[in-house]
Design an enzyme around this catalytic site. Structure first.
Site, short mmCIF file in Angstrom:
data_model
loop_
_atom_site.label_atom_id
_atom_site.label_comp_id
_atom_site.label_asym_id
_atom_site.label_seq_id
_atom_site.Cartn_x
_atom_site.Cartn_y
_atom_site.Cartn_z
N ARG A 50 18.24 57.73 17.86
CA ARG A 50 17.71 56.67 18.52
C ARG A 50 18.33 55.24 17.46
O ARG A 50 18.48 54.40 18.31
CB ARG A 50 16.24 56.41 18.16
CG ARG A 50 15.58 55.12 18.41
CD ARG A 50 14.10 54.85 18.32
NE ARG A 50 13.03 55.99 17.85
CZ ARG A 50 13.06 55.69 16.50
NH1 ARG A 50 13.70 55.04 15.64
NH2 ARG A 50 12.27 56.78 15.89
N TYR A 103 17.46 35.69 37.32
CA TYR A 103 17.13 36.93 38.13
C TYR A 103 15.58 37.05 38.02
O TYR A 103 14.89 36.74 36.98
CB TYR A 103 17.72 37.82 37.37
CG TYR A 103 17.16 39.51 37.71
CD1 TYR A 103 17.22 39.94 39.11
CD2 TYR A 103 16.68 40.14 36.80
CE1 TYR A 103 16.50 40.97 39.19
CE2 TYR A 103 16.19 41.35 36.75
CZ TYR A 103 15.80 41.72 38.30
OH TYR A 103 15.56 43.19 38.37
N ASP A 175 23.73 35.39 30.11
CA ASP A 175 23.70 36.55 31.00
C ASP A 175 24.97 36.55 31.63
O ASP A 175 25.39 35.63 32.75
CB ASP A 175 22.54 36.41 31.88
CG ASP A 175 22.53 37.95 32.63
OD1 ASP A 175 23.35 38.70 32.88
OD2 ASP A 175 21.17 38.29 32.77
N LYS A 200 25.16 47.14 36.47
CA LYS A 200 25.72 46.60 37.58
C LYS A 200 27.42 46.88 37.52
O LYS A 200 27.94 48.04 37.59
CB LYS A 200 25.65 45.11 37.51
CG LYS A 200 24.19 44.81 37.34
CD LYS A 200 23.25 45.27 38.62
CE LYS A 200 21.82 45.09 38.63
NZ LYS A 200 20.91 45.10 37.71
N1 PLP Z 1 20.34 40.16 34.70
C1 PLP Z 1 20.64 40.03 35.79
C2 PLP Z 1 21.60 38.77 36.24
C3 PLP Z 1 20.34 40.89 36.73
O1 PLP Z 1 20.85 40.79 37.91
C4 PLP Z 1 19.48 42.30 36.30
C5 PLP Z 1 19.15 42.83 37.56
O2 PLP Z 1 19.33 42.98 38.53
C6 PLP Z 1 19.25 42.01 35.01
C7 PLP Z 1 19.54 41.20 34.14
C8 PLP Z 1 18.25 43.33 34.54
O3 PLP Z 1 19.05 44.49 34.44
P1 PLP Z 1 18.54 45.83 34.42
O4 PLP Z 1 18.08 46.02 36.27
O5 PLP Z 1 19.50 46.79 34.19
O6 PLP Z 1 17.25 45.78 33.67
#
Ligand code: PLP
Length: 390
Positions: A50, A103, A175, A200
């Site tokens: 962890r 998001y 992000d 992604k």
């Molecule tokens: N940030 C963006 C721009 C996203 O599109 C997503 C998920 O689609 C996330 C964060 C969250 O990621 P996760 O689904 O891996 O938790």
């Protein structure tokens, strides 16, 4: 690792040729949860997975190298990476500014945390410089920037935004999920922390959920690393290994993704079944100049609105042969999502509309399949739209 290699080569090759036991070219996977102490008084480099794991650390090093940051922290999901940042860097009495069109899962996380008294959150249209300047008049701890935004592909000017955020005494968190470090490196524009959903593009194969934070500053990185262990949200060794495997082909994948997307945009932008195409690579897109300045390419996420509203959306989606209807993005396979009912369903309807997410909006994640097949699938879908939407 040979220090004369480019950061790109060093990042993509993280951990290759590092096996001291058998000279395996790819690094072994350390699934073990615990590591032996030689004596009671000698803490080994790794003691418990962890808090630290050699496989996970290689992924952290790789992504941090690609982003040009000091420290990479690998978490169980993109949302847990965001949660880590909010928890470690924002006090309970603090305040976060986030985009109004981020998001949907990020929006929900911030909303739930604010409602349970963790901190205050204000959503601002970050493409409106005046709105951000006004929001920063009130004490702020952290500003989340999502550029380009999900799902409307709106770029935010990183350099000027970060300057403002710093002048207000806050930290800037970007992000970078939609771009990956291969298309944009927010730290070069002064950003303090970069967050990724590695689910992604970085993994790219839709078989591991994960997240990453990259801190520009080693001290911030140490704090985040400590909190990742405190919260217990570090990624498993197996998932880290999968993502590390995906990372190796990121550069090659991104080039095919982007070339395919450019061709699909051409078709969408000239087809009578679409009313608007949101893609920063289009010269008439309001964020084109910003994207051209801070991104090395325009990416493979596209959103567009079709004629005929929901009926047009259904006609497009039902009958697709390659594009699957699915939530995620950035994988080698092409996907289509309906943000209003899928990725952004947790936003109330009026919040969606204020952000520009209409019922007629579709989002494509363009994969790396042969372009002729992708174009045929899209063209047929648009023809179905015209039948219901004229
Ligand atoms: N940030 C963006 C721009 C996203 O599109 C997503 C998920 O689609 C996330 C964060 C969250 O990621 P996760 O689904 O891996 O938790």
């Amino acid at each position: 690792m040979d220090p004369t290699l480019s950061p790109l080569a060093r990042g993509l090759r993280a951990g290759l040729d590092s096996d001291t036991a058998f000279s395996s070219i790819v690094p072994p996977i350390y699934l073990g949860t615990n590591f032996a102490f030689e004596t009671l008084h000698s803490t080994p480099k790794y003691d418990y997975t962890r808090s630290g794991n050699p496989t996970r650390d290689l992924l952290g090093e790789g992504i941090a190298t690609l982003e040009g940051g000091a420290e990479g922290i690998i978490t169980s999901s993109g949302l847990s990476a965001l949660m880590l940042c909010f928890t470690a860097l924002v006090p309970a009495s603090g305040r976060i500014i986030a985009p109004h069109d981020c998001y949907g899962g990020t929006w929900r996380l911030l909303q739930y945390l604010a409602e349970t008294g963790h901190f205050t959150v204000d959503h601002v249209d970050q493409t409106d410089p005046q709105a951000l300047t006004e929001a920063l008049q009130h004490p702020t701890d952290l500003v989340l920037i999502e550029t380009p935004s999900n799902p409307l592909l709106r770029p935010t000017d990183l350099a000027t935004t970060v300057d403002k955020v710093h002048a207000a005494g806050a930290l800037a968190l970007a992000d970078n999920t939609f771009c990956s470090p291969l298309r944009q490196r927010p730290i070069e524009f002064g950003t303090d922390i970069v967050v990724h959903s590695t689910t992604k593009f970085i993994n790219g194969h839709s078989d591991a959920v994960g997240g990453a934070l990259v801190a520009a500053d080693a001290e911030v990185g140490e704090k985040l690393k400590l909190w990742a262990n405190v919260l217990g949200i570090t990624a498993s060794a197996f998932d880290s290994w999968l993502v590390l495997r995906g990372l190796r082909t990121l550069d090659a994948r991104v080039r095919i993704h982007d070339a395919n997307a450019a061709k699909i945009v051409e078709l969408l932008a000239t087809h009578p079944a679409t009313t608007t195409v949101h893609y920063p690579g289009l010269a008439n897109h309001p964020g084109h100049e910003i994207a051209a300045r801070q991104q090395t390419s325009f990416g493979s996420m596209i959103s567009f609105e079709v004629v005929g509203g929901l009926a047009g959306v259904e006609a497009f989606c039902h009958g697709l042969r390659i594009f699957d209807i699915a939530e995620s993005l950035g994988g080698v396979e092409s996907l289509v999502a309906h943000p209003a009912t899928m990725t952004h369903a947790s936003m109330p309807h009026e919040v969606q509309l204020a952000a520009g997410i209409t019922p007629a909006l579709l989002r494509l994640s363009v994969g790396i399949e042969p372009i002729a097949d992708l174009l045929a699938d899209i063209r047929d879908g648009l023809e179905r739209v015209l039948k219901v939407g004229r």
